[in-house]
Write a protein that holds these residues in place. Sequence first.
Motif, PDB file in Angstrom:
ATOM      1  N   GLY A 185      35.971  -2.203 -23.029  1.00  0.00           N
ATOM      2  CA  GLY A 185      36.086  -3.635 -22.779  1.00  0.00           C
ATOM      3  C   GLY A 185      34.884  -4.390 -23.282  1.00  0.00           C
ATOM      4  O   GLY A 185      34.040  -3.853 -23.995  1.00  0.00           O
ATOM      5  N   GLU A 186      34.810  -5.657 -22.885  1.00  0.00           N
ATOM      6  CA  GLU A 186      33.724  -6.529 -23.310  1.00  0.00           C
ATOM      7  C   GLU A 186      32.690  -6.652 -22.206  1.00  0.00           C
ATOM      8  O   GLU A 186      33.038  -6.875 -21.044  1.00  0.00           O
ATOM      9  CB  GLU A 186      34.271  -7.924 -23.640  1.00  0.00           C
ATOM     10  N   ASN A 187      31.436  -6.495 -22.575  1.00  0.00           N
ATOM     11  CA  ASN A 187      30.314  -6.704 -21.655  1.00  0.00           C
ATOM     12  C   ASN A 187      30.429  -5.917 -20.352  1.00  0.00           C
ATOM     13  O   ASN A 187      30.034  -6.413 -19.298  1.00  0.00           O
ATOM     14  CB  ASN A 187      30.142  -8.195 -21.348  1.00  0.00           C
ATOM     15  N   LEU A 188      30.974  -4.719 -20.422  1.00  0.00           N
ATOM     16  CA  LEU A 188      31.080  -3.888 -19.225  1.00  0.00           C
ATOM     17  C   LEU A 188      29.717  -3.296 -18.897  1.00  0.00           C
ATOM     18  O   LEU A 188      29.032  -2.764 -19.765  1.00  0.00           O
ATOM     19  CB  LEU A 188      32.095  -2.768 -19.425  1.00  0.00           C
ATOM     20  N   LYS A 189      29.339  -3.381 -17.644  1.00  0.00           N
ATOM     21  CA  LYS A 189      28.064  -2.838 -17.200  1.00  0.00           C
ATOM     22  C   LYS A 189      28.312  -1.570 -16.391  1.00  0.00           C
ATOM     23  O   LYS A 189      29.310  -1.451 -15.675  1.00  0.00           O
ATOM     24  CB  LYS A 189      27.322  -3.877 -16.367  1.00  0.00           C
ATOM     25  N   GLU A 190      27.366  -0.649 -16.510  1.00  0.00           N
ATOM     26  CA  GLU A 190      27.507   0.635 -15.837  1.00  0.00           C
ATOM     27  C   GLU A 190      27.699   0.468 -14.330  1.00  0.00           C
ATOM     28  O   GLU A 190      28.532   1.147 -13.726  1.00  0.00           O
ATOM     29  CB  GLU A 190      26.286   1.512 -16.116  1.00  0.00           C
ATOM     30  N   LYS A 191      26.959  -0.445 -13.703  1.00  0.00           N
ATOM     31  CA  LYS A 191      27.076  -0.620 -12.246  1.00  0.00           C
ATOM     32  C   LYS A 191      28.480  -1.052 -11.844  1.00  0.00           C
ATOM     33  O   LYS A 191      28.981  -0.647 -10.801  1.00  0.00           O
ATOM     34  CB  LYS A 191      26.038  -1.609 -11.719  1.00  0.00           C
ATOM     35  N   ASP A 192      29.160  -1.858 -12.696  1.00  0.00           N
ATOM     36  CA  ASP A 192      30.512  -2.317 -12.372  1.00  0.00           C
ATOM     37  C   ASP A 192      31.526  -1.183 -12.475  1.00  0.00           C
ATOM     38  O   ASP A 192      32.382  -1.016 -11.609  1.00  0.00           O
ATOM     39  CB  ASP A 192      30.916  -3.473 -13.292  1.00  0.00           C
ATOM     40  N   VAL A 193      31.438  -0.405 -13.551  1.00  0.00           N
ATOM     41  CA  VAL A 193      32.380   0.703 -13.741  1.00  0.00           C
ATOM     42  C   VAL A 193      32.115   1.791 -12.703  1.00  0.00           C
ATOM     43  O   VAL A 193      33.052   2.333 -12.117  1.00  0.00           O
ATOM     44  CB  VAL A 193      32.308   1.250 -15.182  1.00  0.00           C
ATOM     45  N   ASP A 194      30.851   2.079 -12.438  1.00  0.00           N
ATOM     46  CA  ASP A 194      30.498   3.073 -11.435  1.00  0.00           C
ATOM     47  C   ASP A 194      31.084   2.686 -10.078  1.00  0.00           C
ATOM     48  O   ASP A 194      31.667   3.515  -9.374  1.00  0.00           O
ATOM     49  CB  ASP A 194      28.975   3.206 -11.336  1.00  0.00           C
ATOM     50  N   ARG A 195      30.945   1.423  -9.717  1.00  0.00           N
ATOM     51  CA  ARG A 195      31.464   0.939  -8.430  1.00  0.00           C
ATOM     52  C   ARG A 195      32.991   1.014  -8.393  1.00  0.00           C
ATOM     53  O   ARG A 195      33.577   1.427  -7.390  1.00  0.00           O
ATOM     54  CB  ARG A 195      30.999  -0.486  -8.171  1.00  0.00           C
ATOM     55  N   ALA A 196      33.652   0.647  -9.481  1.00  0.00           N
ATOM     56  CA  ALA A 196      35.113   0.682  -9.528  1.00  0.00           C
ATOM     57  C   ALA A 196      35.631   2.117  -9.369  1.00  0.00           C
ATOM     58  O   ALA A 196      36.580   2.367  -8.612  1.00  0.00           O
ATOM     59  CB  ALA A 196      35.621   0.068 -10.825  1.00  0.00           C
TER      60      ALA A 196
END
Length: 132
Positions: free
Chosen positions: A91-102
């Motif tokens: 995706g666009e501008n995905l950050k590790e903290k967001d994906v990790d949390r999801a």
Amino acid sequence: MKATVSWQQALTFTGQTESGFSQTLDGNGEALSPMETVLLAVGACSSIDVVDILKKRRLTVTDCQCELDAERAAEPPRVFTKIHAHYKVIGENLKEKDVDRAVALSADKYCSVMLMLKGNVEITTSYSIETV
């Protein structure tokens, strides 16, 4: 939720859900096996969560793949003993903290299939992120 499984021939069955969908299942490798459908259900259920959580955070997800690796007991019943789910999120501008949390929220709180197996199957997760 209701479903019916009907014998077709040999070890082939058709599963029909009350929502009108059907799936052929087979014990001889002619179609998906029941255990394969459980493994796919783990990946689909958790992937739905991951994408939904990221989209609710207004992040742009263009693709999500879940690669599953499972181990089964050597002797009957040949239950799953371990499942590893690796998510490839693009995706666009995905950050590790967001994906990790999801991924963590899916595995620990929302994925009913994973949670149903918890305590009987060692489930681990990992992820990689690709930006476009």
